[in-house]
Design a protein around this motif. Sequence first.
Motif, short mmCIF file in Angstrom:
data_model
loop_
_atom_site.label_atom_id
_atom_site.label_comp_id
_atom_site.label_asym_id
_atom_site.label_seq_id
_atom_site.Cartn_x
_atom_site.Cartn_y
_atom_site.Cartn_z
N ARG A 126 4.06 1.49 -1.50
CA ARG A 126 5.12 1.55 -2.66
C ARG A 126 3.69 2.31 -3.43
O ARG A 126 4.09 3.40 -4.66
CB ARG A 126 5.83 0.49 -2.47
N LEU A 127 2.42 1.55 -3.48
CA LEU A 127 1.40 2.55 -4.44
C LEU A 127 1.11 3.40 -4.29
O LEU A 127 0.97 4.43 -5.79
CB LEU A 127 0.15 1.10 -4.32
N SER A 128 1.44 3.87 -2.87
CA SER A 128 0.80 5.24 -2.86
C SER A 128 1.76 5.82 -3.14
O SER A 128 1.24 7.27 -3.85
CB SER A 128 0.54 5.05 -1.03
N LYS A 129 3.25 5.89 -3.56
CA LYS A 129 4.30 6.59 -3.51
C LYS A 129 3.66 6.79 -5.04
O LYS A 129 4.09 7.86 -5.70
CB LYS A 129 5.76 6.04 -3.68
N ARG A 130 3.57 5.61 -5.77
CA ARG A 130 3.27 5.37 -6.85
C ARG A 130 3.01 6.27 -7.20
O ARG A 130 2.90 7.21 -8.48
CB ARG A 130 3.04 4.09 -7.87
N THR A 131 1.24 5.95 -6.80
CA THR A 131 0.23 7.24 -7.54
C THR A 131 1.12 7.94 -7.03
O THR A 131 0.03 9.30 -8.40
CB THR A 131 -0.85 6.85 -6.53
N ARG A 132 0.99 9.10 -5.95
CA ARG A 132 1.77 10.69 -6.19
C ARG A 132 2.56 10.74 -7.29
O ARG A 132 2.19 12.13 -7.54
CB ARG A 132 1.79 10.44 -4.78
N ALA B 216 2.84 9.71 -10.00
CA ALA B 216 1.82 10.16 -11.17
C ALA B 216 1.20 11.58 -11.72
O ALA B 216 0.97 11.49 -12.46
CB ALA B 216 1.39 8.72 -11.24
N LEU B 217 0.73 12.23 -10.64
CA LEU B 217 -0.37 12.82 -10.31
C LEU B 217 0.34 14.52 -11.83
O LEU B 217 1.89 14.11 -10.88
CB LEU B 217 -0.29 13.51 -9.21
N THR C 253 0.60 -1.45 0.43
CA THR C 253 0.07 -0.05 0.35
C THR C 253 1.19 1.50 0.17
O THR C 253 0.80 2.04 -0.45
CB THR C 253 -0.98 0.11 1.36
#
Length: 121
Positions: free
Chosen positions: A101-107, A109-110, A99
């Motif tokens: 790692r995915l959160s960092k990835r999503t941020r 990509a913004l 979670t």
Amino acid sequence: MDTPLREPTFLILTALAGQPMHGYGLIGEVAALSDNRVSLRPGTLYGALDRLVDAGLVEVDREEVVDGRLRRYYRLSPRGETTLSTETERLRRNVEAATTRLSKRTRAALPTTPRTAGGLA
């Protein structure tokens, strides 16, 4: 029995953490816990239960005769409770790491807001 547990084993232990259950009750509970992704056949379930009893993770709670047939109820043993707790914590840490790692990835990509040149207005 070592961890990590296979998903059907984890779900059987989870089902028994609530209360003692007989085989067909376990089949239904495992299906419910997995949103019907895991469907145990009686032969598979009883083979798994025999292995779990041999490993000391599950115990026979009681037996009763219903409609002329023996119904055996199983319960989670103290060792089974410890194993389920340990495996639950291991999975929780894995979910937390994923979670994060995915959160960092999503941020990352913004889209960023462009800055205007020349400093403050």
